[in-house]
Scaffold this motif. Structure first.
Motif, short mmCIF file in Angstrom:
data_model
loop_
_atom_site.label_atom_id
_atom_site.label_comp_id
_atom_site.label_asym_id
_atom_site.label_seq_id
_atom_site.Cartn_x
_atom_site.Cartn_y
_atom_site.Cartn_z
N MET A 1 33.48 36.90 37.54
CA MET A 1 34.34 38.02 37.93
C MET A 1 35.68 37.50 38.42
O MET A 1 36.74 38.07 38.11
CB MET A 1 33.67 38.88 39.01
N HIS A 2 35.69 36.40 39.17
CA HIS A 2 36.94 35.78 39.63
C HIS A 2 37.76 35.33 38.43
O HIS A 2 38.98 35.51 38.41
CB HIS A 2 36.66 34.60 40.54
N ASP A 3 37.09 34.76 37.43
CA ASP A 3 37.78 34.30 36.22
C ASP A 3 38.45 35.46 35.49
O ASP A 3 39.49 35.28 34.85
CB ASP A 3 36.83 33.57 35.28
N TYR A 4 37.86 36.65 35.58
CA TYR A 4 38.45 37.86 34.99
C TYR A 4 39.52 38.48 35.90
O TYR A 4 40.14 39.48 35.54
CB TYR A 4 37.37 38.91 34.72
N GLY A 5 39.67 37.94 37.09
CA GLY A 5 40.67 38.46 38.02
C GLY A 5 40.18 39.55 38.94
O GLY A 5 40.97 40.22 39.61
N LEU A 6 38.86 39.74 39.01
CA LEU A 6 38.29 40.75 39.90
C LEU A 6 37.86 40.10 41.22
O LEU A 6 37.55 38.92 41.27
CB LEU A 6 37.08 41.43 39.25
N TRP A 7 37.85 40.90 42.27
CA TRP A 7 37.37 40.44 43.56
C TRP A 7 35.86 40.66 43.60
O TRP A 7 35.38 41.79 43.40
CB TRP A 7 38.02 41.21 44.69
N ALA A 8 35.11 39.60 43.88
CA ALA A 8 33.65 39.71 43.92
C ALA A 8 33.09 38.72 44.95
O ALA A 8 33.70 37.69 45.23
CB ALA A 8 33.05 39.41 42.55
N THR A 9 31.92 39.09 45.48
CA THR A 9 31.22 38.23 46.43
C THR A 9 29.73 38.25 46.13
O THR A 9 29.23 39.10 45.40
CB THR A 9 31.44 38.70 47.88
#
Length: 102
Positions: free
Chosen positions: A88-96
């Motif tokens: 998700m980070h690689d896609y530019g989304l914020w995720a945890t």
């Protein structure tokens, strides 16, 4: 020399070890958070592309991100959830990653 009989200790009992192994692994979640940058259509696209969700599921999860501020998009072992979060980070989304409260 004779052989000594092995006496099982209650602390090391094999049945006790098996009961520990029989417990299911703890479950974790990948959570995607709302951000001021990404378009809703892009978030749906990422959910469909990466997770393989159908259009309706991707849209429902995207709307949860938009209206509720976040959505749980996956559940499973910690290592897998960490990989999803990195994607998700690689896609530019914020995720945890967080421990599943259930």
């Amino acid at each position: 020399m004779g052989m000594m009989a092995h006496t099982a200790s209650p602390d090391l009992d094999v049945d006790h070890e098996r009961s520990l192994d029989a417990q299911p692994p703890s479950s974790w979640q990948t959570v995607v958070w709302n951000d001021p940058v990404n378009l809703m259509s892009y978030v749906s696209h990422v959910f469909r592309t990466y997770f393989g969700f159908d259009a309706a599921t991707a849209h429902r999860l995207m709307m949860a991100v938009h209206h509720d501020g976040h959505a749980v998009v996956a559940r499973g072992p910690r290592e897998v959830m960490e990989a999803h979060t990195q994607a998700m980070h690689d896609y530019g989304l914020w995720a945890t990653v967080r421990k599943d409260p259930s």
